[in-house]
Design an enzyme around this catalytic site. Sequence first.
Site, PDB file in Angstrom:
ATOM      1  N   GLU A 179      14.397 -42.899  35.548  1.00  0.00           N
ATOM      2  CA  GLU A 179      15.267 -43.418  34.497  1.00  0.00           C
ATOM      3  C   GLU A 179      15.509 -44.919  34.676  1.00  0.00           C
ATOM      4  O   GLU A 179      16.578 -45.431  34.337  1.00  0.00           O
ATOM      5  CB  GLU A 179      16.570 -42.617  34.460  1.00  0.00           C
ATOM      6  CG  GLU A 179      16.318 -41.150  34.132  1.00  0.00           C
ATOM      7  CD  GLU A 179      17.565 -40.350  33.796  1.00  0.00           C
ATOM      8  OE1 GLU A 179      18.664 -40.905  33.849  1.00  0.00           O
ATOM      9  OE2 GLU A 179      17.404 -39.155  33.491  1.00  0.00           O
ATOM     10  N   ASN A 202      21.921 -45.125  40.799  1.00  0.00           N
ATOM     11  CA  ASN A 202      21.593 -43.736  40.486  1.00  0.00           C
ATOM     12  C   ASN A 202      21.704 -42.909  41.764  1.00  0.00           C
ATOM     13  O   ASN A 202      21.079 -43.223  42.782  1.00  0.00           O
ATOM     14  CB  ASN A 202      20.163 -43.676  39.921  1.00  0.00           C
ATOM     15  CG  ASN A 202      19.835 -42.311  39.374  1.00  0.00           C
ATOM     16  OD1 ASN A 202      20.099 -41.306  40.022  1.00  0.00           O
ATOM     17  ND2 ASN A 202      19.290 -42.273  38.189  1.00  0.00           N
ATOM     18  N   SER A 203      22.500 -41.838  41.697  1.00  0.00           N
ATOM     19  CA  SER A 203      22.808 -41.095  42.923  1.00  0.00           C
ATOM     20  C   SER A 203      21.559 -40.515  43.574  1.00  0.00           C
ATOM     21  O   SER A 203      21.515 -40.301  44.778  1.00  0.00           O
ATOM     22  CB  SER A 203      23.787 -39.976  42.619  1.00  0.00           C
ATOM     23  OG  SER A 203      23.184 -39.106  41.699  1.00  0.00           O
ATOM     24  N   HIS A 424      22.478 -25.403  25.499  1.00  0.00           N
ATOM     25  CA  HIS A 424      22.436 -26.397  26.568  1.00  0.00           C
ATOM     26  C   HIS A 424      22.745 -25.738  27.901  1.00  0.00           C
ATOM     27  O   HIS A 424      23.752 -25.045  28.038  1.00  0.00           O
ATOM     28  CB  HIS A 424      23.466 -27.514  26.315  1.00  0.00           C
ATOM     29  CG  HIS A 424      23.420 -28.593  27.355  1.00  0.00           C
ATOM     30  ND1 HIS A 424      24.531 -29.019  28.042  1.00  0.00           N
ATOM     31  CD2 HIS A 424      22.383 -29.313  27.833  1.00  0.00           C
ATOM     32  CE1 HIS A 424      24.175 -29.978  28.887  1.00  0.00           C
ATOM     33  NE2 HIS A 424      22.887 -30.178  28.780  1.00  0.00           N
ATOM     34  N   GLU A 426      22.998 -27.205  31.527  1.00  0.00           N
ATOM     35  CA  GLU A 426      22.954 -28.199  32.610  1.00  0.00           C
ATOM     36  C   GLU A 426      23.032 -27.421  33.914  1.00  0.00           C
ATOM     37  O   GLU A 426      23.993 -26.682  34.142  1.00  0.00           O
ATOM     38  CB  GLU A 426      24.135 -29.170  32.479  1.00  0.00           C
ATOM     39  CG  GLU A 426      24.314 -30.112  33.660  1.00  0.00           C
ATOM     40  CD  GLU A 426      23.088 -30.965  33.951  1.00  0.00           C
ATOM     41  OE1 GLU A 426      22.703 -31.762  33.090  1.00  0.00           O
ATOM     42  OE2 GLU A 426      22.510 -30.819  35.055  1.00  0.00           O
ATOM     43  N   HIS A 494      15.510 -31.960  30.737  1.00  0.00           N
ATOM     44  CA  HIS A 494      15.910 -33.312  31.138  1.00  0.00           C
ATOM     45  C   HIS A 494      15.907 -33.420  32.669  1.00  0.00           C
ATOM     46  O   HIS A 494      16.231 -32.451  33.351  1.00  0.00           O
ATOM     47  CB  HIS A 494      17.307 -33.631  30.593  1.00  0.00           C
ATOM     48  CG  HIS A 494      17.277 -34.032  29.155  1.00  0.00           C
ATOM     49  ND1 HIS A 494      17.914 -35.145  28.687  1.00  0.00           N
ATOM     50  CD2 HIS A 494      16.658 -33.479  28.079  1.00  0.00           C
ATOM     51  CE1 HIS A 494      17.706 -35.268  27.392  1.00  0.00           C
ATOM     52  NE2 HIS A 494      16.957 -34.258  26.997  1.00  0.00           N
ATOM     53  N   GLU A 495      15.557 -34.604  33.141  1.00  0.00           N
ATOM     54  CA  GLU A 495      15.494 -34.921  34.580  1.00  0.00           C
ATOM     55  C   GLU A 495      14.440 -34.119  35.332  1.00  0.00           C
ATOM     56  O   GLU A 495      14.328 -34.241  36.550  1.00  0.00           O
ATOM     57  CB  GLU A 495      16.857 -34.755  35.284  1.00  0.00           C
ATOM     58  CG  GLU A 495      17.917 -35.736  34.838  1.00  0.00           C
ATOM     59  CD  GLU A 495      18.710 -35.246  33.647  1.00  0.00           C
ATOM     60  OE1 GLU A 495      18.893 -34.024  33.523  1.00  0.00           O
ATOM     61  OE2 GLU A 495      19.124 -36.078  32.830  1.00  0.00           O
ATOM     62  N   GLU A 513      12.853 -35.009  28.908  1.00  0.00           N
ATOM     63  CA  GLU A 513      13.395 -36.363  28.911  1.00  0.00           C
ATOM     64  C   GLU A 513      12.543 -37.112  29.940  1.00  0.00           C
ATOM     65  O   GLU A 513      11.567 -37.760  29.602  1.00  0.00           O
ATOM     66  CB  GLU A 513      14.873 -36.364  29.271  1.00  0.00           C
ATOM     67  CG  GLU A 513      15.475 -37.746  29.215  1.00  0.00           C
ATOM     68  CD  GLU A 513      16.754 -37.818  29.998  1.00  0.00           C
ATOM     69  OE1 GLU A 513      16.780 -37.389  31.172  1.00  0.00           O
ATOM     70  OE2 GLU A 513      17.736 -38.322  29.451  1.00  0.00           O
ATOM     71  N   GLU A 519      20.190 -42.468  25.791  1.00  0.00           N
ATOM     72  CA  GLU A 519      21.559 -42.469  26.321  1.00  0.00           C
ATOM     73  C   GLU A 519      21.894 -43.771  27.048  1.00  0.00           C
ATOM     74  O   GLU A 519      23.052 -44.182  27.090  1.00  0.00           O
ATOM     75  CB  GLU A 519      21.768 -41.270  27.248  1.00  0.00           C
ATOM     76  CG  GLU A 519      20.870 -41.283  28.478  1.00  0.00           C
ATOM     77  CD  GLU A 519      20.945 -39.978  29.283  1.00  0.00           C
ATOM     78  OE1 GLU A 519      21.502 -39.002  28.780  1.00  0.00           O
ATOM     79  OE2 GLU A 519      20.425 -39.962  30.411  1.00  0.00           O
TER      80      GLU A 519
HETATM   81  C1  NOJ Z   1      21.796 -36.091  31.332  1.00  0.00           C
HETATM   82  C2  NOJ Z   1      21.033 -35.830  30.070  1.00  0.00           C
HETATM   83  O1  NOJ Z   1      19.985 -36.746  29.897  1.00  0.00           O
HETATM   84  C3  NOJ Z   1      22.000 -35.878  28.914  1.00  0.00           C
HETATM   85  O2  NOJ Z   1      21.309 -35.749  27.695  1.00  0.00           O
HETATM   86  C4  NOJ Z   1      23.030 -34.796  29.098  1.00  0.00           C
HETATM   87  O3  NOJ Z   1      23.983 -34.923  28.082  1.00  0.00           O
HETATM   88  C5  NOJ Z   1      23.735 -34.910  30.444  1.00  0.00           C
HETATM   89  N1  NOJ Z   1      22.781 -35.033  31.498  1.00  0.00           N
HETATM   90  C6  NOJ Z   1      24.604 -33.711  30.727  1.00  0.00           C
HETATM   91  O4  NOJ Z   1      23.825 -32.565  30.871  1.00  0.00           O
HETATM   92 CA    CA Z   2      18.912 -38.103  31.754  1.00  0.00          CA
END
Ligand code: NOJ
Ligand code: CA
Length: 712
Positions: A179, A202-203, A424, A426, A494-495, A513, A519
């Site tokens: 990123e 970035n952690s 979603h 996460e 993502h990630e 992503e 973002e």
């Molecule tokens: C990082 C993601 O790129 C973002 O789209 C998401 O909202 C946050 N993490 C939380 O999951």
């Molecule tokens: Ca991200």
Amino acid sequence: MNNIKLFIAALLLPLTAAAQTVTSPNGNVSLTFSLTGNGVPTYEMKYKNREVVKPSHLGLELAKDKHASKGLHETSLMDGFTVTSTKTSTFDETWTPVWGQYGKIRNNYNELAVNLTQPSTSRRMTIRFRVYNIGIGLRYEFPQQDSLVYFVIKDEHTQFAMTGDHTAWWLPGDYDTQEQETQESKLSEIRSRFHDAVNWSNSSVAVFSPTGVQTSLQMKTADGLYINIHEAACLDYATMHLNLDDKTMTFESWLTPDATGMKGYMQTPCQTPWRTVAVSDDARDMLGEANSLIYNLNEPCKIKDTSWIHPTKFCGVWWEMIVGKNSWNYTDEFPSIKLGQIDWNKVKPNGRHGANNAEVRKYIDFAAKNGLDEVLVEGWNVGWEDWANHWKEDVFDFVTPYPDFDIKALNDYAHSKGVKLLMHNETSSSTRNYERHLEDALNLMNKYGYDAVKTGYVGDIIPRGDHHYSQAMNNHYQYVVEQAAKHHVMVDAHEATRPTGIGRTWPNYVANESARGGEYEAFGGSYPNHTVILPFTRLQGGPMDYTPGVLETQLKKWSDNTSYVHTTLVGQLALYLVMWGPVQMAADLPENYAKYNDAFQFIKDVAVDWQDSKYIDAEPARYITVARKAKGSDNWFVGGKCDEHGHKVNVKLDFLDAGRTYDCTIYADAKNADYKNNPSAYTITHKKVRRGDVLKMTEAPGGGFAVSLIAK
Ligand code: NOJ
Ligand code: CA
């Protein structure tokens, strides 16, 4: 015993170490394989008789492991080889992708398979080369054999020796994140620029060498050759980085290690991913043909019925949280979350929880009114109060909604309006926890009618202490994709690790992503040329959920966020063409779209899946102009995006059908527009056009243009 093996092996080996050359079907690309004096596999590559990769070594270094005594595991597959046999073949087939830039892709190559034996160990290895008009793929294959059953990779030593000090667009090599901003420099300058290129805040930063870079790596030579190094079909293997020897300008593969430092756990028969080098003297080929090269080196689709996989435009309860106006969490009281032990009705809400019933209904209405397919809702499930403390392992269960999110009623309401909610999940990188809950999570999606999930891997990997791009993590992402396919759920991760064309084999893997997304415009911004680099690099292996469409680029107009988007308003429209992919967000808030309703029309109209794509002009980090024909219709859309210097381009409409009239709408930066001071100055022009007409477009600094061509 070993001596007998050696003797037999020697008898079987013809001494054919002579160089062997294969050329691409049109003759432009050639690859020569040879063994050097001490049996080191070596290749070199040319394009139109110009050297692209100088003689470069191939091989793998194996680790000494505790079973070494049982099978000579510590001996490396680096040298001492002889050629047992070679086989050349030709392949030519045209296939139909489920989604993407093209309705059909031709997979046409000449192949050389070199079967090698290492007499000192009796081990066999095949190196397979595929030579395409756009470049090469090569991989190592390890047949099933008594002398090589299990092995551990200490490192892979695939070299790519460059011919000079090329210009490169690079990201610092990092095991966990990509990123960062892309750097543009000579290869010789990577070392001195490296420290500043790393986003140390970035952690998950895990850089490994001051000359380490990520793939896909785009380069340009002084005499105008474009070269791109990447990989294809990275399955059950660690993601490859490149480490540069900046004295010799030679890159070498550098695999992502696990927590113990080892890079691959293998069992024969098996193979590595393909290592790819794309080359052309035309930058446009890096965007179209080079992407097809990566897909061609992946296996055909493994999902029999793909009818449930569909292009998706979505909006969502998301940007308002990213910008900082609303929150994912329900309360600010930060209770110690133990799932099932909290009476959520007794917890004091913070009044800023984005995923509440009223807000979600607002987005559903907005999607229904404007023909968007789905609504992403983040922060719908309990656990966000303490999600960074993911070592607790039970932060998220992926099935329990907050009390103000009525999952059944909201899905029913969405369906009644022809819209779906987009799930979603996460994981906060607690991958064991996600795997534990995955079946329940997917069943929940099936129960309420979700057909897509955005997953996320923020933070350190628990409990492996592993890296995001390791073999085990790559297996995790793949496991999720395959389980989701069984439930007819599309995945946008993502990630996760950068894509390597796996979307051909598993087309429910619709997006990643895996780069610096939109973002970051709310976190201080990205360089204005960011989105004219990503298609040359990150998009080589597959589409990105970039989250374009932020038309109110000055965030302070509706929030306390002082960041601004580093494009003009029209530049955001262009991203739907330039940053291609079957899943595209309309990321802004409904009230901002209401403000710029005439420009929003383009987002409503634009297709996201393509029958054909024609790149009109392109230069890495400067500009990209592309015309695309919508799948299943005769309509075309054209987009151009540029860096902070502006750009002019004449778009000749020679791709339109002859004898037909098209309603043409042109969204252009106004004369005085620029991304910093005057981003929302735009013009919208309507006219009728025919094949052969020319559109003379001027793009503002940080701007672009977008055109729709509706066939009559
Ligand atoms: C990082 C993601 O790129 C973002 O789209 C998401 O909202 C946050 N993490 C939380 O999951
Ligand atoms: Ca991200």
